[in-house]
Design an enzyme around this catalytic site. Structure first.
Site, PDB file in Angstrom:
ATOM      1  N   SER A   1     -24.994 -13.862   5.451  1.00 16.21           N
ATOM      2  CA  SER A   1     -25.146 -13.573   6.881  1.00 16.21           C
ATOM      3  C   SER A   1     -25.787 -14.711   7.672  1.00 16.21           C
ATOM      4  O   SER A   1     -26.078 -14.542   8.854  1.00 16.21           O
ATOM      5  CB  SER A   1     -25.949 -12.292   7.082  1.00 16.21           C
ATOM      6  OG  SER A   1     -27.154 -12.388   6.379  1.00 16.21           O
TER       7      SER A   1
ATOM      8  N   THR B   1     -29.969 -11.446  10.208  1.00 13.86           N
ATOM      9  CA  THR B   1     -30.412 -12.739  10.751  1.00 13.86           C
ATOM     10  C   THR B   1     -31.690 -13.130  10.052  1.00 13.86           C
ATOM     11  O   THR B   1     -32.519 -12.265   9.805  1.00 13.86           O
ATOM     12  CB  THR B   1     -30.751 -12.581  12.251  1.00 13.86           C
ATOM     13  OG1 THR B   1     -29.582 -12.180  12.922  1.00 13.86           O
ATOM     14  CG2 THR B   1     -31.303 -13.853  12.853  1.00 13.86           C
TER      15      THR B   1
ATOM     16  N   THR C   1     -28.041 -17.194  12.363  1.00 14.44           N
ATOM     17  CA  THR C   1     -27.215 -16.122  11.797  1.00 14.44           C
ATOM     18  C   THR C   1     -25.722 -16.433  11.895  1.00 14.44           C
ATOM     19  O   THR C   1     -25.307 -17.234  12.743  1.00 14.44           O
ATOM     20  CB  THR C   1     -27.483 -14.803  12.565  1.00 14.44           C
ATOM     21  OG1 THR C   1     -26.854 -13.714  11.897  1.00 14.44           O
ATOM     22  CG2 THR C   1     -26.970 -14.851  13.992  1.00 14.44           C
TER      23      THR C   1
ATOM     24  N   ARG D   1     -17.225 -13.267  19.771  1.00 11.18           N
ATOM     25  CA  ARG D   1     -18.441 -12.472  19.973  1.00 11.18           C
ATOM     26  C   ARG D   1     -19.699 -13.307  19.707  1.00 11.18           C
ATOM     27  O   ARG D   1     -19.781 -14.057  18.747  1.00 11.18           O
ATOM     28  CB  ARG D   1     -18.410 -11.259  19.037  1.00 11.18           C
ATOM     29  CG  ARG D   1     -19.623 -10.319  19.156  1.00 11.18           C
ATOM     30  CD  ARG D   1     -20.695 -10.613  18.144  1.00 11.18           C
ATOM     31  NE  ARG D   1     -21.748  -9.603  18.158  1.00 11.18           N
ATOM     32  CZ  ARG D   1     -22.896  -9.712  17.493  1.00 11.18           C
ATOM     33  NH1 ARG D   1     -23.132 -10.776  16.768  1.00 11.18           N
ATOM     34  NH2 ARG D   1     -23.792  -8.756  17.551  1.00 11.18           N
TER      35      ARG D   1
ATOM     36  N   THR E   1     -33.849  -8.863  14.487  1.00 12.02           N
ATOM     37  CA  THR E   1     -32.644  -8.809  13.658  1.00 12.02           C
ATOM     38  C   THR E   1     -31.995  -7.440  13.887  1.00 12.02           C
ATOM     39  O   THR E   1     -32.639  -6.512  14.342  1.00 12.02           O
ATOM     40  CB  THR E   1     -32.976  -9.017  12.163  1.00 12.02           C
ATOM     41  OG1 THR E   1     -31.763  -8.960  11.397  1.00 12.02           O
ATOM     42  CG2 THR E   1     -33.928  -7.971  11.642  1.00 12.02           C
ATOM     43  N   GLY E   2     -30.721  -7.344  13.575  1.00 12.35           N
ATOM     44  CA  GLY E   2     -30.025  -6.073  13.778  1.00 12.35           C
ATOM     45  C   GLY E   2     -28.941  -6.209  14.823  1.00 12.35           C
ATOM     46  O   GLY E   2     -28.502  -7.325  15.136  1.00 12.35           O
TER      47      GLY E   2
END
Ligand code: ASP
Length: 332
Positions: A87, A190, A208, A218, A241-242
């Protein structure tokens, strides 16, 4: 902050900085905050367990009287160059078209910041973000412009899609018939980091490959200053993060720094930011977000919407993984 006084508290055997002129949350009265000078207080935190190795490299820089900014860049480079990490950087899972596109940003202790988004074929986007910050009058470069700039700065063109990430993408294409997967533990991560150096300066950064199998083009929160990271050296720093779409909506990292400015601890500030994530999203299914924060004193905190988020901590005494406090139990 209007005035800064440096005062030796010899009876405590320590040095402190007294910041005068902070207004309390609910009145115009001035509050006096005593902050220790950070010589002994150097530390680094970063999201997820990949942060353990990144912290080691960052901490070595801090121990040698290095800058928090260098610690952030070199620490994050470790995760970016880790082929096993799917990731971040090389080996990151690609977008829906099978292309790896990277986002990163960095911010120092003087509000200088730099970022890159939708960057292809460059292994270490955080270092390119730093160059944007230091060598251009801009904050953000994107796409082909960011790539051309990186090449001009002598970064090497590199294939970022590894065989194993390519296989995973092919499986996803077959199984999911191009439906975007919900963001969850497997397909996001991330690495975001905050460092406090021996001069008491805070810096932060994150990097990330974003949401796995995202629509081409995106861009998430990670290159957005104020969403993915934010730092105000008089107050503290925060990063995220997320699900970037949810983090951007509340300017998550900036919100946390402002909450700390108004008196919240890092922990409480992260919790309140997660409350805002809950309020600003009707459907919380599969929507994981985690924040980490550190204030000027070196106090730390974190909070996530769902269970399962952790972060790596290192100071002069220890290196450890901390399970974040959270709001909801994650059910597979
Ligand atoms: N925040 C990143 C993004 O939305 C992904 C992650 O942290 O998992 O691109």
């Amino acid at each position: 902050m209007k005035r800064r006084d440096f005062v030796k508290l010899s009876s405590l055997g320590t040095t402190a900085i007294i910041l005068d002129g902070c207004k309390t949350k609910d009145s115009s009265e001035k509050k006096q905050i005593v902050y220790p000078v950070a010589g002994e207080n150097i530390k680094v935190i970063s999201t997820w367990n990949s942060g353990i190795e990144a912290n080691k490299v960052a901490f070595r820089i801090l121990e040698n009287n290095g800058l928090a900014l260098d610690a952030i860049e070199k620490g994050l480079n470790i995760t970016e160059s880790d082929l096993e990490n799917t990731s971040v950087g090389i080996g990151g899972l690609p977008d829906a078209n099978g292309e790896v596109t990277l986002d990163a940003c960095i911010m120092d202790h003087e509000f200088n910041c730099g970022s890159v988004s939708y960057l292809k074929n460059i292994e270490n986007p955080i270092s390119v973000a730093r160059k944007v910050m230091e060598d251009t009058p801009h904050v953000m470069l994107s796409g082909k412009g960011a790539y051309d700039f990186a090449i001009q700065k002598k970064f090497k063109h590199k294939e970022l899609l590894t065989e194993s990430s390519k296989l995973k993408w092919e499986e996803w294409k077959q199984e999911n018939k191009n439906v975007l997967p919900a963001i969850n533990h497997e397909n996001h991560d991330t690495i975001a980091m905050i460092a406090l150096d021996g001069k008491g300066n805070l810096s932060t950064g994150c990097t990330t490959s974003g949401w796995a199998y995202k629509l081409a083009g995106r861009v998430g929160d990670s290159p957005i200053i104020g969403a993915g990271v934010y730092s105000d050296n008089e107050v503290g720093a925060a990063c995220a993060t997320g699900l970037g779409e949810a983090i951007i909506k509340i300017c998550g990292s900036h919100a946390i720094v402002e909450l700390m400015r108004n008196g919240s601890s890092p922990q409480e500030a992260c919790r309140i930011a997660i409350e805002r994530i809950k309020k600003s999203n009707k459907d919380l299914k599969d929507l994981q977000v985690g924040f980490i924060a550190m204030n000027k004193k070196g106090e730390i905190g974190s909070y996530s919407l769902y269970s399962g988020f952790n972060y790596a901590y290192q100071d002069v005494q220890e290196s450890k993984l901390i399970d974040s406090k959270y709001d909801l139990e994650w059910e597979e």
